[in-house]
Each structure stands twice: as structure tokens, then as C-alpha cells.
Design an enzyme around this catalytic site. Structure first.
Site, short mmCIF file in Angstrom:
data_model
loop_
_atom_site.label_atom_id
_atom_site.label_comp_id
_atom_site.label_asym_id
_atom_site.label_seq_id
_atom_site.Cartn_x
_atom_site.Cartn_y
_atom_site.Cartn_z
N GLU A 53 52.99 59.02 32.94
CA GLU A 53 52.58 57.49 31.58
C GLU A 53 54.53 57.48 31.64
O GLU A 53 55.03 57.54 31.02
CB GLU A 53 52.88 58.03 30.29
CG GLU A 53 52.41 57.25 29.65
CD GLU A 53 52.14 57.74 28.29
OE1 GLU A 53 51.89 59.02 27.58
OE2 GLU A 53 51.93 56.97 27.02
N LYS A 76 49.07 56.61 33.08
CA LYS A 76 48.77 55.66 31.99
C LYS A 76 49.92 54.78 32.15
O LYS A 76 50.59 54.92 31.44
CB LYS A 76 48.72 57.28 30.97
CG LYS A 76 48.69 56.51 29.49
CD LYS A 76 48.17 58.21 29.03
CE LYS A 76 48.83 57.65 27.38
NZ LYS A 76 48.02 58.52 26.78
#
Ligand code: 13P
Length: 343
Positions: free
Chosen positions: A177, A222
Site C-alpha cells: 500500500e 492497495k
């Protein structure tokens, strides 16, 4: 090993399902509770997560995996049932946030570097024993007059790659992420600047992942969506955001990645759903796209719960509605009319 990592990643990306990010650190959940005048106690944190995970229908139908904190991974509902058993009941994969937060980086830019690599190999082995199938590490990329610097992008990308490699060694799917923050200060950057910075960050992240030897088929990405800063006056339509986001991802994310699950990053609930649905209506994308939302799944449920167990049923209904709408969005089938009709 590779096959089972890919199998977990595929399961998390099951069509019409997405990930519930319920891994707010003690500090972050404290801020969410403070907004509704609740103290940050162990019992309230437990009750809140029990409310969410006990929404059985929603969890079974719309949620493939849940990101937890270590506290929650080891915690039990009030009646003594381990949360892990509750999640297993609805076939949700338990995941674990393993970073230790983003801390100030030396320099003028107000940039942050995510910590948590020391001892991570041992922690991951422990989480794997507890049944965690995937993990999350969030890098924070700041946009302002100075930031992001090349140094900050490289440092964060390098840490993400070291984390991802250690996860795969432990048989855990890493969610990578790199969040280019849109709702921070000053937040007046344009959508185009977000696109340029996000592309640059993704390019660096995948370079480091390859250097580290990460198996791209055994991870998930992500990312943030491509949006103007929260204080910008630009107001792009849902389709514009969708198109620009998919364009940037196509340019920088290898097709070998088995899925992309977005963060909501301070968008309203409806925006986060509408943007995801619009992206899923764009044909011929190399990877499935779904949600890994925290706030955009929880906002209404949190306020409806308001710290009271007697509100569990109403709060679960609110959560189920939002999860259902995002499930439709993951299939490209959400519309405002359907949202209103179902509510
Ligand atoms: P938001 O969807 O609230 O941005 O949170 C997702 C998340 O897990 C951030 O790390």
C-alpha cells in the site's frame, strides 16, 4: 508456496467481494471514537469490531478478507468466541497490519517513513501460526511544495519491498500500500499532480519489488485513486476519476499482479463506491479491481453503533448496506438509484 500465495490472493479478489480494513491502530481508532464522544477503551474497541464481524450476511456475501490489528487478531467477542472463529464462520480471510506506523522523516517536506521492519520476520511467523493469510503495510507519500522527494519515494518503496519479501517467505500474501495522500495538508494539489506522483511512486515500488525478488503473482496492490487534493477546487466527475486512475495503473502496474484493492482515503462513502463502479465499467483491464476500504465502509455503522451493544442490529444493517453497494461497485453494477432504493 507460490501457488498457495496466489490462491489466497485470488480468494481475496473473488468477484463481488472486497476487503474490510478494520486495522485502525489504537491511536487512529481513538480519533474515530473521539468524534462520537467515546473513550478509547479495550472493551469498546472489542464491541466495535464484534459489531462489524458479527454482521454475518454482509461478511459472507460481500467481504473476502478483513485487515486486523494484532490486538483484534488475538481478541475474543464478549461471549468468549475468538474473532478468528467468527471470521472463519463467514469464510473471511484474516489479515494483519504489520507496519508500526508512519513517522516523520528528517527534512523540510513534512514527509513520513513507515517503520516496522525490525523483528518483522519473527512477527510474521507468529501471525502465520495464528492463521493470518495476508498482511498490510502502508507507506505514506505526502504532496506539497517540497514533497514528495526522490529520497522519500525510494525509502518507502524499499521498505515496502523488504516487507513484501518477508511476508512471502512466511506464506503470507503482502498487500503493498503506497498511499499518495489526498486528504492531508495543504491538500490543494491538482488531479494531474496526483496522477504524476502516483505514477512515479508505483514505478519505484515495482522496481524495488522486482529487485527484492517478490513474486508479483502472490501479492495485491492497495493504491489511492487519482483525485485532486481535498482542498482543491477541481471537481472531476466519477468517470474522469475512473479513467485517469485506470490509465495510471495500466501504465505502471504489471499484469502479473492478481488484483488491486483501493483505499478510500477520506472520500465520502458514495464517492468511493461510485468511483470503483465507474472503473469496473471500463473494459479490458489486466487485473480485477475491488475495495479495501476503512472509513468508506464504516462511517455510518460507527455512528449508528455509538458505543452501545443495543445498537448492534441497526449498525450491522448500515454496514451491510454499504458493503452491498461496494460489492455492486466491484462488479461495475452500482448506481445511485439502486443505492437509494436499497437504503
Ligand atoms: P481508508 O479506506 O479509510 O483510507 O483506510 C484504508 C486503509 O487501510 C488505509 O491504510
Amino acid at each position: 508456496m507460490t501457488k498457495s500465495l496466489n490462491a489466497i490472493a485470488q480468494k481475496l479478489m473473488e468477484p463481488g467481494k472486497g476487503i474490510l480494513a478494520a486495522d485502525e491502530s489504537e491511536g487512529t481508532i481513538g480519533k474515530r471514537f473521539a468524534k462520537i464522544n467515546l473513550p478509547n477503551t479495550l472493551d469498546l474497541r472489542r464491541d466495535y469490531r464484534e459489531m462489524l464481524f458479527g454482521a454475518s450476511e454482509a461478511m459472507r456475501n460481500y467481504i473476502s478478507g478483513v485487515i486486523l490489528t494484532e490486538e483484534t487478531l488475538k481478541q475474543e467477542a464478549a461471549d468468549g468466541t475468538p474473532f478468528r472463529a467468527i471470521l472463519a464462520d463467514t469464510d473471511c480471510v484474516p489479515g494483519i497490519k504489520v507496519d508500526r506506523g508512519a513517522f516523520p522523516m528528517p527534512g523540510e517536506g513534512g514527509e513520513k517513513i513507515t517503520e516496522g521492519l525490525d523483528g518483522l520476520r519473527q512477527r510474521l511467523a507468529h501471525y502465520a501460526e495464528l492463521g493470518a493469510g495476508f498482511a498490510k503495510w502502508r507507506a505514506v507519500i505526502t504532496i506539497n511544495d517540497i514533497a514528495p522527494t526522490r529520497n522519500n519515494i525510494r525509502a518507502n518503496a524499499h521498505a515496502l519491498a523488504r516487507y513484501a519479501m518477508l511476508c512471502q517467505e512466511a506464506g503470507i500474501v503482502p498487500i503493498v500500500e503506497p498511499e499518495v495522500v489526498g486528504d492531508g495538508e495543504p491538500g490543494n494539489h491538482s488531479m494531474e499532480r496526483c496522477a504524476q506522483v502516483t505514477g512515479d511512486v508505483l514505478e519505484n515500488v515495482f522496481k524495488e519489488l522486482r529487485l527484492a525478488g517478490v513474486d508479483l503473482a502472490g501479492m495485491l496492490l492497495k493504491p489511492n485513486m487519482i483525485l485532486p487534493g481535498i482542498n482543491s477546487r477541481e471537481r472531476p466527475g466519477f468517470e474522469d476519476v475512473a479513467r485517469r486512475t485506470v490509465d495510471v495503473l495500466r501504465e505502471h502496474v504489471p499484469a502479473a499482479v492478481p488484483g488491486i484493492a483501493f483505499l478510500s482515503g477520506g472520500q465520502t462513502d458514495e464517492e468511493a463506491t461510485a468511483h470503483l463502479s465507474a472503473m469496473n465499467r471500463i473494459p479490458n483491464k489486466p487485473w480485477p479491481l475491488t475495495f479495501s476500504y476503512g472509513r468508506a465502509l464504516q462511517n455510518v455503522a460507527l455512528r449508528t453503533w455509538a458505543g452501545r451493544r443495543e445498537n448492534f442490529a441497526a449498525a450491522r444493517q448500515a454496514f451491510a448496506h454499504r458493503a452491498h453497494m461496494n460489492s455492486l461497485a466491484a462488479l461495475g453494477e452500482w448506481s445511485n438509484e439502486r443505492d437509494r432504493a436499497a437504503a
